[in-house]
Design a protein around this motif. Structure first.
Motif, PDB file in Angstrom:
ATOM      1  N   ARG A   1      -7.202  18.338  43.145  1.00 36.92           N
ATOM      2  CA  ARG A   1      -8.203  18.300  44.233  1.00 36.92           C
ATOM      3  C   ARG A   1      -7.855  19.333  45.306  1.00 36.92           C
ATOM      4  O   ARG A   1      -8.733  20.047  45.796  1.00 36.92           O
ATOM      5  N   PHE A   2      -6.578  19.442  45.637  1.00 39.31           N
ATOM      6  CA  PHE A   2      -6.145  20.352  46.707  1.00 39.31           C
ATOM      7  C   PHE A   2      -6.352  21.818  46.301  1.00 39.31           C
ATOM      8  O   PHE A   2      -7.008  22.585  47.008  1.00 39.31           O
TER       9      PHE A   2
ATOM     10  N   ASP B   1      -4.549  27.085  35.746  1.00 42.52           N
ATOM     11  CA  ASP B   1      -4.044  25.729  35.477  1.00 42.52           C
ATOM     12  C   ASP B   1      -3.699  25.671  33.998  1.00 42.52           C
ATOM     13  O   ASP B   1      -4.282  26.386  33.188  1.00 42.52           O
TER      14      ASP B   1
ATOM     15  N   ARG C   1      -9.689  21.544  33.604  1.00 43.38           N
ATOM     16  CA  ARG C   1      -9.706  21.887  35.036  1.00 43.38           C
ATOM     17  C   ARG C   1     -10.101  23.351  35.227  1.00 43.38           C
ATOM     18  O   ARG C   1     -10.762  23.691  36.196  1.00 43.38           O
TER      19      ARG C   1
ATOM     20  N   ASP D   1       0.304  28.272  31.371  1.00 43.35           N
ATOM     21  CA  ASP D   1       1.431  27.538  31.953  1.00 43.35           C
ATOM     22  C   ASP D   1       2.132  28.522  32.889  1.00 43.35           C
ATOM     23  O   ASP D   1       2.727  29.507  32.429  1.00 43.35           O
ATOM     24  N   ALA D   2       2.060  28.236  34.166  1.00 45.09           N
ATOM     25  CA  ALA D   2       2.576  29.190  35.156  1.00 45.09           C
ATOM     26  C   ALA D   2       4.098  29.279  35.168  1.00 45.09           C
ATOM     27  O   ALA D   2       4.661  30.170  35.808  1.00 45.09           O
TER      28      ALA D   2
ATOM     29  N   GLY E   1       2.086  19.620  42.229  1.00 38.90           N
ATOM     30  CA  GLY E   1       2.824  18.698  43.083  1.00 38.90           C
ATOM     31  C   GLY E   1       3.739  17.773  42.314  1.00 38.90           C
ATOM     32  O   GLY E   1       4.952  17.744  42.545  1.00 38.90           O
ATOM     33  N   ASN E   2       3.164  17.031  41.386  1.00 35.93           N
ATOM     34  CA  ASN E   2       3.938  15.980  40.715  1.00 35.93           C
ATOM     35  C   ASN E   2       5.074  16.517  39.860  1.00 35.93           C
ATOM     36  O   ASN E   2       6.135  15.914  39.786  1.00 35.93           O
TER      37      ASN E   2
ATOM     38  N   LYS F   1       2.804  23.557  47.928  1.00 35.81           N
ATOM     39  CA  LYS F   1       2.614  22.150  48.308  1.00 35.81           C
ATOM     40  C   LYS F   1       3.867  21.363  47.950  1.00 35.81           C
ATOM     41  O   LYS F   1       4.413  21.515  46.860  1.00 35.81           O
TER      42      LYS F   1
HETATM   43  P1  ATP Z   1      -4.137  16.839  43.627  1.00 35.38           P
HETATM   44  O1  ATP Z   1      -3.357  15.889  44.471  1.00 35.38           O
HETATM   45  O2  ATP Z   1      -4.298  18.195  44.274  1.00 35.38           O
HETATM   46  O3  ATP Z   1      -5.437  16.294  43.132  1.00 35.38           O
HETATM   47  P2  ATP Z   1      -3.000  16.195  41.038  1.00 35.38           P
HETATM   48  O4  ATP Z   1      -2.752  14.796  41.477  1.00 35.38           O
HETATM   49  O5  ATP Z   1      -4.052  16.443  40.000  1.00 35.38           O
HETATM   50  O6  ATP Z   1      -3.228  17.140  42.317  1.00 35.38           O
HETATM   51  P3  ATP Z   1      -0.543  17.680  40.588  1.00 35.38           P
HETATM   52  O7  ATP Z   1       0.659  17.211  39.882  1.00 35.38           O
HETATM   53  O8  ATP Z   1      -0.401  17.961  42.032  1.00 35.38           O
HETATM   54  O9  ATP Z   1      -1.684  16.654  40.301  1.00 35.38           O
HETATM   55  O10 ATP Z   1      -1.020  18.963  39.784  1.00 35.38           O
HETATM   56  C1  ATP Z   1      -2.023  19.820  40.203  1.00 35.38           C
HETATM   57  C2  ATP Z   1      -2.449  20.678  39.035  1.00 35.38           C
HETATM   58  O11 ATP Z   1      -1.366  21.514  38.621  1.00 35.38           O
HETATM   59  C3  ATP Z   1      -2.893  19.908  37.780  1.00 35.38           C
HETATM   60  O12 ATP Z   1      -4.232  20.254  37.468  1.00 35.38           O
HETATM   61  C4  ATP Z   1      -1.922  20.358  36.697  1.00 35.38           C
HETATM   62  O13 ATP Z   1      -2.547  20.501  35.418  1.00 35.38           O
HETATM   63  C5  ATP Z   1      -1.455  21.705  37.231  1.00 35.38           C
HETATM   64  N1  ATP Z   1      -0.158  22.117  36.682  1.00 35.38           N
HETATM   65  C6  ATP Z   1       0.977  21.372  36.593  1.00 35.38           C
HETATM   66  N2  ATP Z   1       1.966  22.079  36.032  1.00 35.38           N
HETATM   67  C7  ATP Z   1       1.466  23.325  35.761  1.00 35.38           C
HETATM   68  C8  ATP Z   1       1.986  24.521  35.195  1.00 35.38           C
HETATM   69  N3  ATP Z   1       3.245  24.586  34.756  1.00 35.38           N
HETATM   70  N4  ATP Z   1       1.186  25.596  35.074  1.00 35.38           N
HETATM   71  C9  ATP Z   1      -0.100  25.541  35.512  1.00 35.38           C
HETATM   72  N5  ATP Z   1      -0.654  24.449  36.058  1.00 35.38           N
HETATM   73  C10 ATP Z   1       0.099  23.351  36.188  1.00 35.38           C
END
Ligand code: ATP
Length: 139
Positions: free
Chosen positions: A11-12, A31, A36, A51-52, A74-75, A98
């Motif tokens: 979302r962010f 992403d 997404r 995958d970043a 974030g997570n 973040k």
């Molecule tokens: P928000 O709180 O912004 O809604 P979220 O709860 O969906 O975020 P987060 O763990 O913050 O979850 O992840 C944000 C996004 O980062 C997700 O869409 C996830 O697929 C993406 N993401 C996680 N790891 C990677 C990565 N290694 N490369 C690219 N994207 C990633």
């Protein structure tokens, strides 16, 4: 014209990406989750599934030419730290990340983040200030 890379489209991240694009900026949205990427594809300049944490993949995307990267993963704290570090290593002048908590924020700053944000905490502060601002003080 500044170029922005937004990594992580929760979302962010999605909100940052589509807002910058609607303001007329060049936005690359990344992403690892294909859905997404599809969801945002018509609201940014380019949307890419990758995958970043994969250095070769982000080099291929030409990330080093961007002025600003926003790491909104974030997570997955490990991924968030690795991607932030990679962005700085590539030479991106401004990297905003973040954080989930204070320790995460500290590590992000150590690996080179120029700014760290806490979306819920920051928004809480803003809402509190708005609640006591003069216009609604009597409600
Ligand atoms: P928000 O709180 O912004 O809604 P979220 O709860 O969906 O975020 P987060 O763990 O913050 O979850 O992840 C944000 C996004 O980062 C997700 O869409 C996830 O697929 C993406 N993401 C996680 N790891 C990677 C990565 N290694 N490369 C690219 N994207 C990633």
């Amino acid at each position: 014209m500044r170029q922005f890379a937004i990594i992580g489209l929760g979302r962010f991240g999605s909100s940052i990406a589509s807002t910058l694009y609607s303001l007329g900026y060049d936005v690359l949205a990344i992403d690892k989750n294909e859905e997404r990427v599809e969801d945002i594809s018509d609201r940014v300049t380019h949307a890419v599934q990758a995958d970043a944490t994969d250095e070769a993949a982000i080099r291929t995307l030409g990330l080093r030419n961007f002025d600003v990267a926003v790491v909104t993963i974030g997570n997955d704290i490990q991924a968030s730290i690795m991607v932030t570090m990679l962005c700085k290593e590539l030479g991106i002048p401004k990297v905003l990340a973040k954080a989930q908590g204070d320790l995460h924020a500290k590590v992000l700053l150590k690996v080179g983040a120029d700014r760290v944000v806490f979306p819920e905490r920051d928004m809480g502060v803003r809402v509190a200030h708005n609640l006591v601002s003069s216009s609604i003080v009597d409600f």
